[in-house]
Design an enzyme around this catalytic site. Structure first.
Site, PDB file in Angstrom:
ATOM      1  N   GLY A 110     -57.734  15.148  19.039  1.00  7.95           N
ATOM      2  CA  GLY A 110     -56.861  16.151  19.638  1.00  7.95           C
ATOM      3  C   GLY A 110     -55.436  16.066  19.118  1.00  7.95           C
ATOM      4  O   GLY A 110     -54.784  17.090  18.881  1.00  7.95           O
ATOM      5  N   CYS A 111     -54.944  14.853  18.934  1.00  2.00           N
ATOM      6  CA  CYS A 111     -53.565  14.660  18.469  1.00  2.00           C
ATOM      7  C   CYS A 111     -53.392  15.096  17.021  1.00  2.00           C
ATOM      8  O   CYS A 111     -52.338  15.607  16.640  1.00  2.00           O
ATOM      9  CB  CYS A 111     -53.164  13.203  18.640  1.00  2.00           C
ATOM     10  SG  CYS A 111     -53.206  12.659  20.359  1.00  2.00           S
ATOM     11  N   THR A 112     -54.416  14.884  16.216  1.00  2.00           N
ATOM     12  CA  THR A 112     -54.353  15.327  14.821  1.00  2.00           C
ATOM     13  C   THR A 112     -54.341  16.853  14.751  1.00  2.00           C
ATOM     14  O   THR A 112     -53.582  17.446  13.975  1.00  2.00           O
ATOM     15  CB  THR A 112     -55.550  14.759  14.026  1.00  2.00           C
ATOM     16  OG1 THR A 112     -55.512  13.326  14.086  1.00  2.00           O
ATOM     17  CG2 THR A 112     -55.498  15.205  12.573  1.00  2.00           C
TER      18      THR A 112
END
Length: 216
Positions: A110-112
């Site tokens: 999700g962060c990527t």
């Protein structure tokens, strides 16, 4: 009338009481089964991880963290290191709007997605006169590798120990096991004008903040 008296007898219990036996080989099932490096939208678990029990109010609603930064307020100042190991203070961004987003961890799915979405819309943020800053608990070397791998053109700050996250009151998810994903838009005077939280739709942070900036 004659009364009939029966001899008194002691009747043993039909079902003898039993003491529950403890089986030393039995183990309680873990709440989450994972490998030592499982990742889920920024959640890193180890086999020894346990879920804390959240506190609850008298109304029965559960709260992980109460927000300390509100719209219309000036957030707590901070000084952190960026991906190049340079010291950066929040006051550095005063004079221009700044989009400051807290995310769980580098290199998680999700962060990527979120980081790359900010990268892809970076020119739009520049056109709106805003600066983009990401903050997580990763150290500067992790940020440097993350920024290099995905060609991120903006600043990543290292909040080791999550001190700033706590001071700003960024709420956690999944009963406190997952660091929250929350974005703040500060105006040129350093006042919070927008707070957006969405853990499982990371790319929505870009859409919502851009929409807000373009409406100013």
């Amino acid at each position: 009338m004659a009364s009939l008296s029966l001899p008194k007898h002691h009747f043993p219990s039909v079902l003898p009481t039993q003491t529950p036996r403890h089986n030393p080989s039995s183990k309680s099932l873990p709440i989450v089964s994972s490998s030592s490096h499982s990742q889920f939208y920024g959640l890193k678990l180890s086999n020894s991880s346990s879920l804390p029990i959240p506190s609850s109010s008298s109304s029965g609603k559960m709260f992980i963290c109460a927000a300390k930064v509100d719209k219309g307020k000036v957030p707590p100042a901070f000084t952190l290191k960026d991906q190049d190991g340079k010291t950066v203070s929040l006051s550095k961004f005063k004079g221009k709007p700044v989009v400051l987003y807290f995310y769980p961890a580098d290199e998680t799915p999700g962060c990527t997605k979120q980081a790359c979405a900010f990268r892809d819309s970076y020119e739009k943020f520049k056109k709106a006169g805003a600066q983009v800053v990401g903050i997580s608990g990763d150290d500067p070397s992790s940020h440097k590798a993350f920024a290099k791998k995905y060609k991120l053109p903006y600043t990543l700050l290292s909040d080791e120990g999550n001190k700033v996250r706590k001071e700003w009151g960024v709420p956690s998810d999944l009963f406190g096991t997952l660091p929250g994903r929350q974005t703040y838009v500060l105006d040129k005077n350093g006042v919070v004008q927008l707070i957006y939280n969405n853990q499982f739709q990371p790319e929505k942070h870009i859409d919502e903040t851009l929409k807000f900036l373009q409406s100013l």
